[in-house]
Design an enzyme around this catalytic site. Sequence first.
Site, PDB file in Angstrom:
ATOM      1  N   TYR A 104      -1.981  -1.846  10.971  1.00  8.55           N
ATOM      2  CA  TYR A 104      -2.419  -1.793   9.183  1.00  8.55           C
ATOM      3  C   TYR A 104      -0.913  -0.803   8.308  1.00  8.55           C
ATOM      4  O   TYR A 104      -0.094  -1.910   7.447  1.00  8.55           O
ATOM      5  CB  TYR A 104      -3.293  -1.095   8.516  1.00  8.55           C
ATOM      6  CG  TYR A 104      -3.367  -1.012   7.267  1.00  8.55           C
ATOM      7  CD1 TYR A 104      -3.463  -2.158   6.099  1.00  8.55           C
ATOM      8  CD2 TYR A 104      -3.449   0.220   6.454  1.00  8.55           C
ATOM      9  CE1 TYR A 104      -4.310  -2.454   5.791  1.00  8.55           C
ATOM     10  CE2 TYR A 104      -3.977  -0.128   5.021  1.00  8.55           C
ATOM     11  CZ  TYR A 104      -3.499  -1.728   4.366  1.00  8.55           C
ATOM     12  OH  TYR A 104      -4.300  -1.907   3.089  1.00  8.55           O
TER      13      TYR A 104
ATOM     14  N   SER B   8       0.646  -1.037   0.235  1.00  6.94           N
ATOM     15  CA  SER B   8       0.310  -0.061   0.427  1.00  6.94           C
ATOM     16  C   SER B   8       0.492   1.270   0.102  1.00  6.94           C
ATOM     17  O   SER B   8       1.843   1.093   0.183  1.00  6.94           O
ATOM     18  CB  SER B   8      -0.884   0.044   1.277  1.00  6.94           C
ATOM     19  OG  SER B   8      -1.451   1.224   1.631  1.00  6.94           O
TER      20      SER B   8
END
Length: 257
Positions: free
Chosen positions: A144, A131
């Site tokens: 995360y 990401s």
Amino acid sequence: MKALITGASSGIGRDMAYYLSDKGIDLILVGRNLDELKKVKEKCKSKATVYDLDLSIKENVFKLYDITKDENIDILINNAGFGLFGNFYETDLEKELNMINVNIIAVHILTKLFLKDFIKRDKGYILNVASSAGFMAGPKLSTYYSTKNYVLKSSLAIYEELRHMNSNVKISVLCPGPVETNFNKVAGGSFNTKSATSEYVARYAIDKMFKNKLVIIPTIKIKLAVFLTRLVPTKLLLRINYHIQNVKIKKYNKNKD
Ligand SMILES: NC(=O)c1ccc[n+]([C@@H]2O[C@H](COP(=O)([O-])OP(=O)(O)OC[C@H]3O[C@@H](n4cnc5c(N)ncnc54)[C@H](OP(=O)(O)O)[C@@H]3O)[C@@H](O)[C@H]2O)c1
């Protein structure tokens, strides 16, 4: 050719499955939701096999390797993953340990086991889905962000090892910004900027993977944002990221009420 995609029951993984099947590539699709996996299989033009496995359980990850290792897989896509918004001191520990298992441990195990096989055959593609979060620390989404740092950095290191071996095995790492998927619903946030579609991101990523691109960032806006993070002092970047995540949480809670 044959591809194994984790997290193929929705979002980016599902659209990668459709795009690869359009190219005539056979598929092994993995997720927990068997009904959704079967729906994806039905829409695929090439041969697809589905396995409903919870990849937060280490034994299931080894099981997945055991049942697919003799399938001559050419492409491994480690896509399954999820996030959880909130202050680190408040977020659910069990959910975060699960997240670490899916986002890191499963990716680590599958990458290592398939990489050994790919190196023996001197061919194969690995596409790890990280990401744009992988380039930063993310207050209020900290676990995360940390997991995606792991995926990004470990993929980069493997790339360099392969390059030194003159290997024909290729590794790429996908680093998108916001993408319209189930991510927000699962994580408990709402994006405050325009999101890319999962179809666009999936197609872009696969095309770049076949071109052996190492770091794949699908949109100009996120490419620019990632570049700018290198220029901003650490504490200022933390403040900016805190604000961004906080707005996402507030928006999610407002829409929920
Ligand atoms: N959406 C974004 O803005 C964005 C941005 C950057 C990176 N990403 C990354 O893109 C990847 C795909 O996410 P998405 O955005 O497409 O979200 P999504 O629609 O929620 O898809 C997540 C996929 O992961 C699978 N998964 C989750 N937990 C699992 C588990 N325990 N075992 C097996 N499979 C599991 C889900 O399948 P089941 O529910 O069937 O298990 C689903 O297929 C993730 O790694 C995410 O971190 C997303």
